[in-house]
Design a protein around this motif. Structure first.
Motif, PDB file in Angstrom:
ATOM      1  N   LEU A   1      20.874  16.317  17.301  1.00 53.85           N
ATOM      2  CA  LEU A   1      21.861  17.104  16.944  1.00 53.85           C
ATOM      3  C   LEU A   1      23.322  16.483  17.121  1.00 53.85           C
ATOM      4  O   LEU A   1      24.119  16.775  16.392  1.00 53.85           O
ATOM      5  CB  LEU A   1      21.812  18.291  17.776  1.00 53.85           C
ATOM      6  N   ALA A   2      23.577  15.521  17.910  1.00 53.10           N
ATOM      7  CA  ALA A   2      24.432  14.750  18.280  1.00 53.10           C
ATOM      8  C   ALA A   2      24.686  13.721  17.264  1.00 53.10           C
ATOM      9  O   ALA A   2      25.779  13.021  17.233  1.00 53.10           O
ATOM     10  CB  ALA A   2      24.890  14.369  19.636  1.00 53.10           C
ATOM     11  N   GLY A   3      23.787  13.430  16.353  1.00 56.00           N
ATOM     12  CA  GLY A   3      23.899  12.248  15.574  1.00 56.00           C
ATOM     13  C   GLY A   3      23.707  10.912  16.206  1.00 56.00           C
ATOM     14  O   GLY A   3      24.085   9.805  15.458  1.00 56.00           O
ATOM     15  N   ARG A   4      23.052  10.770  17.299  1.00 56.38           N
ATOM     16  CA  ARG A   4      22.873   9.704  18.065  1.00 56.38           C
ATOM     17  C   ARG A   4      21.293   8.978  17.943  1.00 56.38           C
ATOM     18  O   ARG A   4      21.042   8.047  18.621  1.00 56.38           O
ATOM     19  CB  ARG A   4      23.267   9.795  19.569  1.00 56.38           C
ATOM     20  N   MET A   5      20.734   9.640  17.282  1.00 56.36           N
ATOM     21  CA  MET A   5      19.125   9.313  17.114  1.00 56.36           C
ATOM     22  C   MET A   5      19.068   8.266  15.747  1.00 56.36           C
ATOM     23  O   MET A   5      19.785   8.375  14.691  1.00 56.36           O
ATOM     24  CB  MET A   5      18.282  10.265  16.568  1.00 56.36           C
ATOM     25  N   GLU A   6      18.365   7.128  16.232  1.00 54.53           N
ATOM     26  CA  GLU A   6      18.423   5.972  15.341  1.00 54.53           C
ATOM     27  C   GLU A   6      16.587   5.948  14.697  1.00 54.53           C
ATOM     28  O   GLU A   6      15.969   6.152  15.766  1.00 54.53           O
ATOM     29  CB  GLU A   6      18.772   4.858  15.775  1.00 54.53           C
ATOM     30  N   ASP A   7      16.466   5.409  13.585  1.00 51.66           N
ATOM     31  CA  ASP A   7      15.224   5.273  13.028  1.00 51.66           C
ATOM     32  C   ASP A   7      14.808   3.843  13.453  1.00 51.66           C
ATOM     33  O   ASP A   7      15.678   3.072  13.503  1.00 51.66           O
ATOM     34  CB  ASP A   7      14.797   5.104  11.578  1.00 51.66           C
ATOM     35  N   GLN A   8      13.532   3.630  14.099  1.00 53.17           N
ATOM     36  CA  GLN A   8      13.111   2.133  14.438  1.00 53.17           C
ATOM     37  C   GLN A   8      12.162   1.676  13.482  1.00 53.17           C
ATOM     38  O   GLN A   8      10.966   2.033  13.566  1.00 53.17           O
ATOM     39  CB  GLN A   8      12.677   2.492  15.844  1.00 53.17           C
ATOM     40  N   ALA A   9      12.716   0.941  12.829  1.00 54.43           N
ATOM     41  CA  ALA A   9      11.836   0.155  12.045  1.00 54.43           C
ATOM     42  C   ALA A   9      11.053  -1.077  12.404  1.00 54.43           C
ATOM     43  O   ALA A   9      11.683  -1.746  13.403  1.00 54.43           O
ATOM     44  CB  ALA A   9      12.743  -0.598  10.502  1.00 54.43           C
ATOM     45  N   LEU A  10      10.064  -1.387  12.172  1.00 54.56           N
ATOM     46  CA  LEU A  10       9.207  -2.519  12.705  1.00 54.56           C
ATOM     47  C   LEU A  10       9.048  -3.720  11.766  1.00 54.56           C
ATOM     48  O   LEU A  10       8.588  -3.436  10.556  1.00 54.56           O
ATOM     49  CB  LEU A  10       7.800  -1.762  13.110  1.00 54.56           C
ATOM     50  N   PRO A  11       9.680  -4.739  12.201  1.00 51.76           N
ATOM     51  CA  PRO A  11       9.771  -5.821  11.385  1.00 51.76           C
ATOM     52  C   PRO A  11       8.428  -6.490  11.063  1.00 51.76           C
ATOM     53  O   PRO A  11       7.662  -6.393  12.165  1.00 51.76           O
ATOM     54  CB  PRO A  11      10.828  -6.797  12.045  1.00 51.76           C
ATOM     55  N   GLN A  12       8.112  -6.946  10.024  1.00 48.03           N
ATOM     56  CA  GLN A  12       6.990  -7.572   9.583  1.00 48.03           C
ATOM     57  C   GLN A  12       6.560  -8.755  10.708  1.00 48.03           C
ATOM     58  O   GLN A  12       5.429  -8.939  11.166  1.00 48.03           O
ATOM     59  CB  GLN A  12       6.851  -8.049   8.468  1.00 48.03           C
ATOM     60  N   SER A  13       7.473  -9.404  11.040  1.00 49.40           N
ATOM     61  CA  SER A  13       7.463 -10.491  11.917  1.00 49.40           C
ATOM     62  C   SER A  13       7.014 -10.260  13.247  1.00 49.40           C
ATOM     63  O   SER A  13       6.176 -11.142  13.817  1.00 49.40           O
ATOM     64  CB  SER A  13       8.711 -11.343  11.796  1.00 49.40           C
ATOM     65  N   ARG A  14       7.449  -9.097  13.777  1.00 48.10           N
ATOM     66  CA  ARG A  14       7.182  -8.690  15.147  1.00 48.10           C
ATOM     67  C   ARG A  14       5.648  -8.215  14.879  1.00 48.10           C
ATOM     68  O   ARG A  14       4.885  -8.441  16.065  1.00 48.10           O
ATOM     69  CB  ARG A  14       8.126  -7.655  15.404  1.00 48.10           C
TER      70      ARG A  14
ATOM     71  N   GLU B   1       1.734   9.271  11.128  1.00 51.21           N
ATOM     72  CA  GLU B   1       2.416   8.564  12.358  1.00 51.21           C
ATOM     73  C   GLU B   1       3.659   7.821  12.276  1.00 51.21           C
ATOM     74  O   GLU B   1       4.158   8.160  11.148  1.00 51.21           O
ATOM     75  CB  GLU B   1       1.170   7.189  12.507  1.00 51.21           C
ATOM     76  N   PRO B   2       4.050   7.603  13.332  1.00 50.88           N
ATOM     77  CA  PRO B   2       5.461   7.088  13.324  1.00 50.88           C
ATOM     78  C   PRO B   2       5.767   5.707  12.541  1.00 50.88           C
ATOM     79  O   PRO B   2       4.977   4.879  12.857  1.00 50.88           O
ATOM     80  CB  PRO B   2       6.054   7.033  14.834  1.00 50.88           C
ATOM     81  N   GLU B   3       6.925   5.452  11.970  1.00 50.74           N
ATOM     82  CA  GLU B   3       7.051   4.273  11.453  1.00 50.74           C
ATOM     83  C   GLU B   3       7.143   3.318  12.441  1.00 50.74           C
ATOM     84  O   GLU B   3       6.884   1.798  12.301  1.00 50.74           O
ATOM     85  CB  GLU B   3       8.389   4.200  10.488  1.00 50.74           C
ATOM     86  N   ALA B   4       7.661   3.399  13.804  1.00 49.79           N
ATOM     87  CA  ALA B   4       7.725   2.445  14.627  1.00 49.79           C
ATOM     88  C   ALA B   4       6.499   2.121  15.376  1.00 49.79           C
ATOM     89  O   ALA B   4       6.260   0.946  16.229  1.00 49.79           O
ATOM     90  CB  ALA B   4       8.707   3.148  15.803  1.00 49.79           C
ATOM     91  N   CYS B   5       5.360   2.852  15.181  1.00 48.34           N
ATOM     92  CA  CYS B   5       4.090   2.525  15.683  1.00 48.34           C
ATOM     93  C   CYS B   5       3.028   2.880  14.427  1.00 48.34           C
ATOM     94  O   CYS B   5       2.093   3.626  14.755  1.00 48.34           O
ATOM     95  CB  CYS B   5       3.779   3.498  17.081  1.00 48.34           C
ATOM     96  N   PRO B   6       2.746   2.212  13.417  1.00 40.27           N
ATOM     97  CA  PRO B   6       2.239   2.318  12.307  1.00 40.27           C
ATOM     98  C   PRO B   6       0.669   1.696  12.511  1.00 40.27           C
ATOM     99  O   PRO B   6       0.366   1.057  11.638  1.00 40.27           O
ATOM    100  CB  PRO B   6       2.948   2.030  11.178  1.00 40.27           C
ATOM    101  N   SER B   7      -0.145   2.029  13.212  1.00 42.52           N
ATOM    102  CA  SER B   7      -1.578   1.671  13.459  1.00 42.52           C
ATOM    103  C   SER B   7      -2.432   1.793  12.237  1.00 42.52           C
ATOM    104  O   SER B   7      -2.868   0.804  11.799  1.00 42.52           O
ATOM    105  CB  SER B   7      -2.306   1.980  14.640  1.00 42.52           C
ATOM    106  N   PHE B   8      -2.190   3.024  11.563  1.00 42.85           N
ATOM    107  CA  PHE B   8      -3.201   3.167  10.539  1.00 42.85           C
ATOM    108  C   PHE B   8      -2.618   2.360   9.165  1.00 42.85           C
ATOM    109  O   PHE B   8      -3.374   1.752   8.472  1.00 42.85           O
ATOM    110  CB  PHE B   8      -3.304   4.690  10.033  1.00 42.85           C
ATOM    111  N   THR B   9      -1.336   2.532   8.871  1.00 48.24           N
ATOM    112  CA  THR B   9      -0.762   2.228   7.426  1.00 48.24           C
ATOM    113  C   THR B   9      -0.477   0.697   7.766  1.00 48.24           C
ATOM    114  O   THR B   9      -0.339  -0.014   6.567  1.00 48.24           O
ATOM    115  CB  THR B   9       0.516   2.851   7.247  1.00 48.24           C
ATOM    116  N   ARG B  10      -0.443  -0.141   8.838  1.00 46.06           N
ATOM    117  CA  ARG B  10       0.036  -1.362   8.834  1.00 46.06           C
ATOM    118  C   ARG B  10      -0.767  -2.293   9.865  1.00 46.06           C
ATOM    119  O   ARG B  10      -0.604  -3.413   9.975  1.00 46.06           O
ATOM    120  CB  ARG B  10       1.661  -1.504   9.178  1.00 46.06           C
ATOM    121  N   GLY B  11      -1.531  -1.455  10.723  1.00 44.88           N
ATOM    122  CA  GLY B  11      -2.246  -2.390  11.788  1.00 44.88           C
ATOM    123  C   GLY B  11      -3.552  -2.841  11.088  1.00 44.88           C
ATOM    124  O   GLY B  11      -3.851  -2.796   9.818  1.00 44.88           O
TER     125      GLY B  11
END
Length: 447
Positions: free
Chosen positions: A425-438, A291-301
């Protein structure tokens, strides 16, 4: 050297597989949101036709696929199982990588496997119009196509982030005859409420579900869901049933089965038939959801009862959830931006029958680019999560020398996702971390 392992149309599965009778314990029932008592068939009748309600609760191990559905399936099924020789060589791995490719369907993904039977059963009951939500647009495209096959009207509520990122998905839905709205929208009470609180909301699948359910009120209208529910997961098992037979044709059995998970239908469709064989002692693959780190229902839900939508219009489902108010960051894998996981998969995960991991999106796109450059298929952003895990395992096999057999499902092509690849490919993509507080804040709204 075999590259494509193909089944003749005569080998098209004639039954869907229901995993529930083979589990060591039954899954928890959905609950009525008002009474908190287990739902009965009558509670689901305003949303679904009788055939689908029966499939949702059936105790039968196999359910016959109607010939009218198989007739449409034959447009693209059986799908190929591809041995990824070039990817293996690029990695220098002793592992053997097999990819079940679902991108050859009319809408470009695995979603018509359930859209076609849902449209068929609704049309047979006299329904004239279906409403639904869609994240990346794969499900909305599939249901639009399926409705065209059975002369149904189709109305789709598309998550705003994807509506903006993927305009040609909207075009495809309209090409098949659907009406498409960006969600949240001012056309429903639930959408208007979200916009009042946040006029720039990127939307979420939970919000879009609320709008689709709300708009399914007329007597001639029903709601269709592209993932999460038991009957949807069951329809997708044609993927795994075909893959079982195809691997047997080359005398292989998987050591690792890996699939991406948002709501869970693609992963369930691939893995459930193999889980059946594992529970019977016929093989012993490791099964892993990604699953994506930005929406981790299995691993952090949290595994708890929650609404399947944001407005609380759906039954309460026991699932791994991030909270029905949670709005994921607008990552490019829009089909994986759901706050919860299929209850049946959540139950099986809780039983310890498969594992899960979360991946950042840049690592996933790296795997997608590698696969495209070696195998020539551009993956949708969603299955790049599974490809990233498969690549990681294959590289591990370089170190250990293990000739593991790795099986994954490439659940759709990325031809309409090129804006995302362009950004990467343009280097403009960012990883979206999910803060624990959120996450902690979102979980405070659990019912």
């Amino acid at each position: 050297m075999t590259t494509k392992i193909l089944l003749d149309e005569s080998r098209l599965p004639d039954r869907w597989y229901n995993v529930v009778p083979d589990l060591p314990a039954p899954p928890p029932p959905p609950l009525h949101p008002g009474t908190r008592e287990p739902l009965g068939p009558d509670d689901l009748a305003p949303l679904f036709p009788a055939d689908l309600i029966e499939q949702e609760v059936t105790a039968e191990r196999f359910v016959e696929i109607p010939e009218e559905v198989r007739e449409v399936y034959r447009l693209w099924r059986p799908t190929p199982l591809i041995r990824a020789h070039r990817l293996e060589r690029a990695l220098g791995t002793p592992a053997r990588i097999y990819v079940k490719y679902e991108g050859g369907s009319p809408s470009g993904s695995h979603k018509p496997n359930t859209a076609v039977p849902q449209a068929f059963y609704n049309a047979r009951q006299g329904v004239r119009r279906l409403t639904t939500e869609t994240g990346a647009g794969q499900w909305g495209s599939a249901l639009s196509f399926a409705c065209a096959q059975f002369d149904l009207d189709c109305e789709v509520w598309m998550v705003r982030a994807s509506y903006d990122q993927k305009p040609y998905r909207r075009s495809m839905m309209e090409l098949f005859g659907a009406r498409v709205h960006a969600s949240p929208s001012p056309l429903t009470a639930s959408g208007a409420k979200v916009l009042a609180d946040d006029p720039d909301s990127p939307g979420s699948l939970g919000i879009a579900i609320s709008e689709a359910v709300e708009s399914a009120a007329p007597d001639d209208t029903r709601y269709a869901l592209g993932s999460v529910l038991n009957h949807v997961l069951m329809h997708q098992t044609v993927i795994g049933e075909e893959a079982l037979e195809q691997l047997a044709m080359v005398d292989e059995a998987p050591d690792l089965i890996v699939g991406c998970t948002g709501g869970g239908s693609n992963f369930a469709g691939l893995s459930f038939p193999f889980l059946r064989e594992k529970l019977r002692g016929r093989m012993n693959p490791e099964i892993r959801a990604v699953e994506p780190e930005a929406c981790p229902s299995f691993t952090r839900g949290r595994y708890a009862y929650d609404f399947g939508d944001t407005a609380g219009l759906t039954p309460l489902l026991k699932m791994h959830t991030l909270g029905h108010d949670f709005v994921p960051d607008p990552i490019h894998a829009g089909g994986l931006r759901y706050h919860g996981m299929a209850p049946l998969l959540s139950h099986i995960y809780d039983l310890g029958l498969f594992g899960a991991e979360a991946k950042p999106q840049r690592e996933c796109f790296e795997a997608g680019v590698l696969f495209a450059r070696t195998e020539g298929i551009v993956p949708a952003p969603e299955p790049t999560h599974a490809l990233a895990a498969a690549v990681e395992e294959a590289r591990r096999c370089v170190e250990t020398g293990e000739p593991k057999v790795i099986l994954t499902a490439l659940c759709g092509h990325g031809h309409l996702d090129m804006a995302a690849y362009d950004r990467f490919l343009a280097g403009r993509m960012e990883d979206q971390a999910l803060p624990q507080s959120r996450l902690d804040e979102a979980l405070t709204t659990l019912p």
